[in-house]
Design a protein around this motif. Sequence first.
Motif, PDB file in Angstrom:
ATOM      1  N   SER A 189      73.045  53.065  81.722  1.00  0.00           N
ATOM      2  CA  SER A 189      72.857  53.141  80.266  1.00  0.00           C
ATOM      3  C   SER A 189      71.414  53.450  79.913  1.00  0.00           C
ATOM      4  O   SER A 189      71.125  54.225  78.977  1.00  0.00           O
ATOM      5  N   SER A 190      70.466  52.890  80.656  1.00  0.00           N
ATOM      6  CA  SER A 190      69.043  53.158  80.377  1.00  0.00           C
ATOM      7  C   SER A 190      68.692  54.607  80.643  1.00  0.00           C
ATOM      8  O   SER A 190      67.903  55.220  79.897  1.00  0.00           O
ATOM      9  N   GLU A 231      70.103  56.600  77.691  1.00  0.00           N
ATOM     10  CA  GLU A 231      69.304  56.392  76.483  1.00  0.00           C
ATOM     11  C   GLU A 231      67.954  57.086  76.584  1.00  0.00           C
ATOM     12  O   GLU A 231      67.422  57.592  75.580  1.00  0.00           O
ATOM     13  N   SER A 232      67.391  57.136  77.777  1.00  0.00           N
ATOM     14  CA  SER A 232      66.119  57.850  77.954  1.00  0.00           C
ATOM     15  C   SER A 232      66.303  59.345  77.717  1.00  0.00           C
ATOM     16  O   SER A 232      65.420  60.014  77.153  1.00  0.00           O
ATOM     17  N   ARG A 277      67.079  57.484  72.229  1.00  0.00           N
ATOM     18  CA  ARG A 277      67.472  56.460  71.265  1.00  0.00           C
ATOM     19  C   ARG A 277      68.203  55.335  71.997  1.00  0.00           C
ATOM     20  O   ARG A 277      68.844  55.548  73.031  1.00  0.00           O
ATOM     21  N   THR A 278      68.126  54.135  71.414  1.00  0.00           N
ATOM     22  CA  THR A 278      68.875  52.997  71.941  1.00  0.00           C
ATOM     23  C   THR A 278      70.172  52.877  71.142  1.00  0.00           C
ATOM     24  O   THR A 278      70.142  52.534  69.955  1.00  0.00           O
ATOM     25  N   LEU A 300      73.534  52.386  73.152  1.00  0.00           N
ATOM     26  CA  LEU A 300      74.646  51.961  74.002  1.00  0.00           C
ATOM     27  C   LEU A 300      74.766  50.445  74.005  1.00  0.00           C
ATOM     28  O   LEU A 300      73.748  49.736  73.966  1.00  0.00           O
ATOM     29  N   ARG A 341      76.273  52.047  67.996  1.00  0.00           N
ATOM     30  CA  ARG A 341      76.569  51.040  69.009  1.00  0.00           C
ATOM     31  C   ARG A 341      77.752  50.175  68.582  1.00  0.00           C
ATOM     32  O   ARG A 341      78.659  49.914  69.382  1.00  0.00           O
ATOM     33  N   ILE A 380      61.564  54.285  73.099  1.00  0.00           N
ATOM     34  CA  ILE A 380      61.781  55.216  74.201  1.00  0.00           C
ATOM     35  C   ILE A 380      60.528  56.063  74.423  1.00  0.00           C
ATOM     36  O   ILE A 380      60.167  56.392  75.570  1.00  0.00           O
TER      37      ILE A 380
END
Length: 727
Positions: free
Chosen positions: A39-40, A43-44, A48-49, A51, A108, A258
């Motif tokens: 997930s990281s 998102e990278s 954006r965050t 998940l 999310r 990020i």
Amino acid sequence: MEALIPVINKLQDVFNTVGADAIQLPQIIVVGTQSSGKSSVIESLVGRTFLPRGTGIVTRCPLVIQLNYCPKDDREHRSTEEGTQNIEEWGVFLHTKGKIFSDFNEIRNEIEEETNRKAGHNKGVCSEPIVLKIYSPHVLNLSLVDLPGLTKVPVGEQPEDIELQIKKLIIKYISNPNSIILAVVTANTDMATNESIKIARDVDVDGRRTLAVVTKLDLMDAGTDAIDILCGRVIPVKLGIIGVVNRSQKDINDKKSIKDTLRDEATFLQRKYPTLANRNGTPYLAKTLNRLLMHHIRDCLPDLKTRVNVMVSQFQSLLNSYGDDVSDKSQTLLQIITKFASAYCSTIDGTSRNIETTELCGGARICYIFHETFGRTLDSIHPLVGLTKMDILTAIRNATGPRPALFVPEVSFELLVKRQIRRLEEPSLRCVELVHEEMQRIIQHCGTESQQEMLRFPKLHEKIMDVVTHLLRRRLPPTNSMVENLVAIELAYINTKHPDFHKDAALVPSLLKSVEEDTIRHQTRNNKRHTVYLTNADSVVNDSEQQNHGHNGRNNEILMNADRSNLRNLMSNIFPRQENSKDPSAENSPLSTPTHQPNDTESKSVMSPQRPINLLPEVPTQTSRRLSEKEQRDCDVIERLIKSYFYIVRKSIQDSVPKAVMHFLVNYVKDNLQSELVTHLYKSDKADELLNESEHVALRRKEAGDMLKALQKANLIISEIRETHMW
């Protein structure tokens, strides 16, 4: 080149709408164990965050993420999505029908709610994907699929086979030969024991589609590094190995951006791995994935276009087989009735376009019933079956009354031959029954075209079967009555003047007379021999007259016994007895002409133990006492006459019964079937009810129609790409 990834994203939208797995589109499949940093990494790439996060398994449905590069001056996307002119980044879910999500926290929450709706609340997994499209000026065009993390032990309310379910789901996606496998591994564990690398190796044996991402480079023990891993010295990967540094849980809790994470990642790589810094990191990973995906799409697109064209043709044929929507129900009903009646008659006549090759049906089976089943059954009926010598003798005595008969009475012959003719009625009626059953079976063999109509309209199919069954049942009594009349006609008048029978009957007096003359001639010859013997015997002259008289009496008695023996032998030569009453081919008497004798084929069919169907029960034979010479002679005469006349009647019945069945049953149904169906079915008040489609067929036609539309749209999207863009 840059236009290829949006094309695949459009195709993915099209096929996800209808839920089709037949087209294998190029995409990047992210595979890794739980808490490996999948997930990281995603998102990278997005920046954006968005998940869901938590303990245990969080991603329980495949999440298809389509990243679309959309600068602020992009009029195409910003004009298509209403309300996005003043928004820098936004997301759209396929299941929300165009709802704009500008807040990534809402994205999310929507992912969590949709996951619970599809996979339930018991931490189970579901193979149905969630499709999310993200438009941003800070991303590259990519198509990613985030899958549930590999696990070993079920936790909480997870099913016992959760490991097997997740593995099947991952293999289903990475088995697509057009996909790129992004295997996520952690740097602080042994790469040789990593589950994601292993499952990628099992599917992609040559490693041509696998790219490895090493996470948690900053969490390695002091004094260790990942240079051997990143250089491919531990496990080589053909597409390369890229190291990244993700946010820690503390950074996430502190809501570290990020942008700051990417800056710290670059600093760490320059400090820890200065020689490899330009070939690692999230920006390099995004560019590498974009390049690999574009080249992969370029290689797959020609085959994809061919596959789409083939499936368009297949689904068009499938949709045609289900038929069009009914607009004019009266016209459709009349067409179906006409088509069914034509197919039914064609099956009987043998002119159907779809002829059975595995079994006899229709007119061919009716012909088999007439000439094999019915014909051989009649041939197997012996004229004297069930008729013993004592039966014949009893009939002769009953016909003479109180006076002894000098000649064989004609009444006994008629009585006995009628009894044998009645045995032809049962197989004749059974023949009618078999033809009736076959005409009932023809409903299921009247062509694939009408069968498809019958499956489409089950109520109409049921009603048509009722009408045809009623018509056949209504024609059965007249047909049976006609067959019974055919036998009754033969019983009504015993035509002893029949040309074939008259020849045999005319020979009886002459044969009987010749038997008497032969008897007298033998007696005269024996008397002469006896006279000569007495004249030349000198010893007899010297004897007394009383002794001579006694001696002559004994000699006469001996000669009379010899005469009777000669007469019996002569009669047996003229009228040979039938030891086996079930073999008519053994007759060689001059009373039987070749017209009445069974031919070789008939004899073989009777003697053969294999018959199509035994339509008559076996008649047990009875033993009788020994008959006198006169009784034997009378019985032989009656038997010969019965055989001769029975063969004539059997031949007539064998010819007339099939004709009666064809006229009263088969041809009548053929000529009146369509008018009968129109009379009972073609009514305006019943058309709506009869043409109600089966839910199964309606659903299949709708699915085929949706898939055909999707394929046609996909074909249009692929055709928009110029050849220069592909190469």
